[in-house]
Design an enzyme around this catalytic site. Structure first.
Site, mmCIF file in Angstrom:
data_model
loop_
_atom_site.group_PDB
_atom_site.id
_atom_site.type_symbol
_atom_site.label_atom_id
_atom_site.label_comp_id
_atom_site.label_asym_id
_atom_site.label_seq_id
_atom_site.Cartn_x
_atom_site.Cartn_y
_atom_site.Cartn_z
ATOM 1 N N ASP A 14 0.850 -1.210 -0.076
ATOM 2 C CA ASP A 14 -0.074 0.038 -0.022
ATOM 3 C C ASP A 14 1.115 1.221 0.151
ATOM 4 O O ASP A 14 1.867 1.199 0.854
ATOM 5 C CB ASP A 14 -0.972 0.136 1.101
ATOM 6 N N ILE A 15 0.816 2.309 -0.760
ATOM 7 C CA ILE A 15 1.661 3.431 -0.761
ATOM 8 C C ILE A 15 1.356 4.355 0.118
ATOM 9 O O ILE A 15 1.826 5.505 0.179
ATOM 10 C CB ILE A 15 1.606 4.161 -2.242
ATOM 11 N N GLY B 287 -13.327 -2.495 1.317
ATOM 12 C CA GLY B 287 -13.994 -2.535 0.100
ATOM 13 C C GLY B 287 -14.719 -1.091 -0.381
ATOM 14 O O GLY B 287 -15.761 -1.138 -1.239
ATOM 15 N N HIS C 273 -9.990 -6.048 -2.409
ATOM 16 C CA HIS C 273 -8.437 -6.289 -1.957
ATOM 17 C C HIS C 273 -8.747 -6.583 -0.425
ATOM 18 O O HIS C 273 -9.514 -6.189 0.323
ATOM 19 C CB HIS C 273 -7.847 -5.089 -2.185
ATOM 20 N N HIS D 209 -6.246 -6.370 3.237
ATOM 21 C CA HIS D 209 -5.229 -5.412 3.735
ATOM 22 C C HIS D 209 -4.678 -6.615 4.554
ATOM 23 O O HIS D 209 -5.580 -7.061 5.464
ATOM 24 C CB HIS D 209 -5.725 -4.360 4.570
#
Length: 130
Positions: free
Chosen positions: A29-30, A86, A93, A95
């Site tokens: 995750d950025i 979501g 996705h 986490h």
């Protein structure tokens, strides 16, 4: 329009990928909650996790387990937390968040801003866990 995750899958935008197979991809995750926060994504673009076919849903979790085990080997934490929200991107996705405390998986707290070099180093460490 393709989701940002589909653009990562198609290599249209860069990402720090830590694992990939024909059905799934995992990348950092950025804007992570903590260092080592990974997103696990099916390559099939589906908005809602419970709309996935049963075999894809189970495969997603098995792939996430492999990634979490690699994270456990290389990131100092108590355990790897799992969350499916979501709402922020219309593409399923999961986490995976390295936890030292419950606050580490609090999505209302400010996100970290890491350099590309830091993200690259973290991705390299996770890859070594496989």
């Amino acid at each position: 329009m393709a989701s940002i995750f589909t653009k990562i899958i198609n290599r249209e935008i860069p990402a720090h990928i830590v694992a990939e197979n024909d059905q799934f991809i995992a990348f950092l995750d950025i804007m992570p909650l903590v260092k080592g926060h990974v997103l696990v994504v099916p390559k099939q673009e589906v908005d809602y996790i419970f709309d996935l076919e049963p075999d894809v849903l189970s495969g997603l979790h098995l792939f996430a387990q492999q990634v979490a085990k690699a994270m456990d080997k290389t990131i100092k934490c108590t355990r790897i937390g799992v969350a499916v929200i979501g709402l922020e991107v219309p593409h399923v996705h999961v986490h995976l968040v390295p936890l030292k405390s419950m606050d580490d998986i609090n999505f209302t707290r400010p996100k970290l801003k890491l350099s590309q070099e830091e993200l690259g180093d973290i991705a390299h460490q996770i890859k070594k866990g496989f």
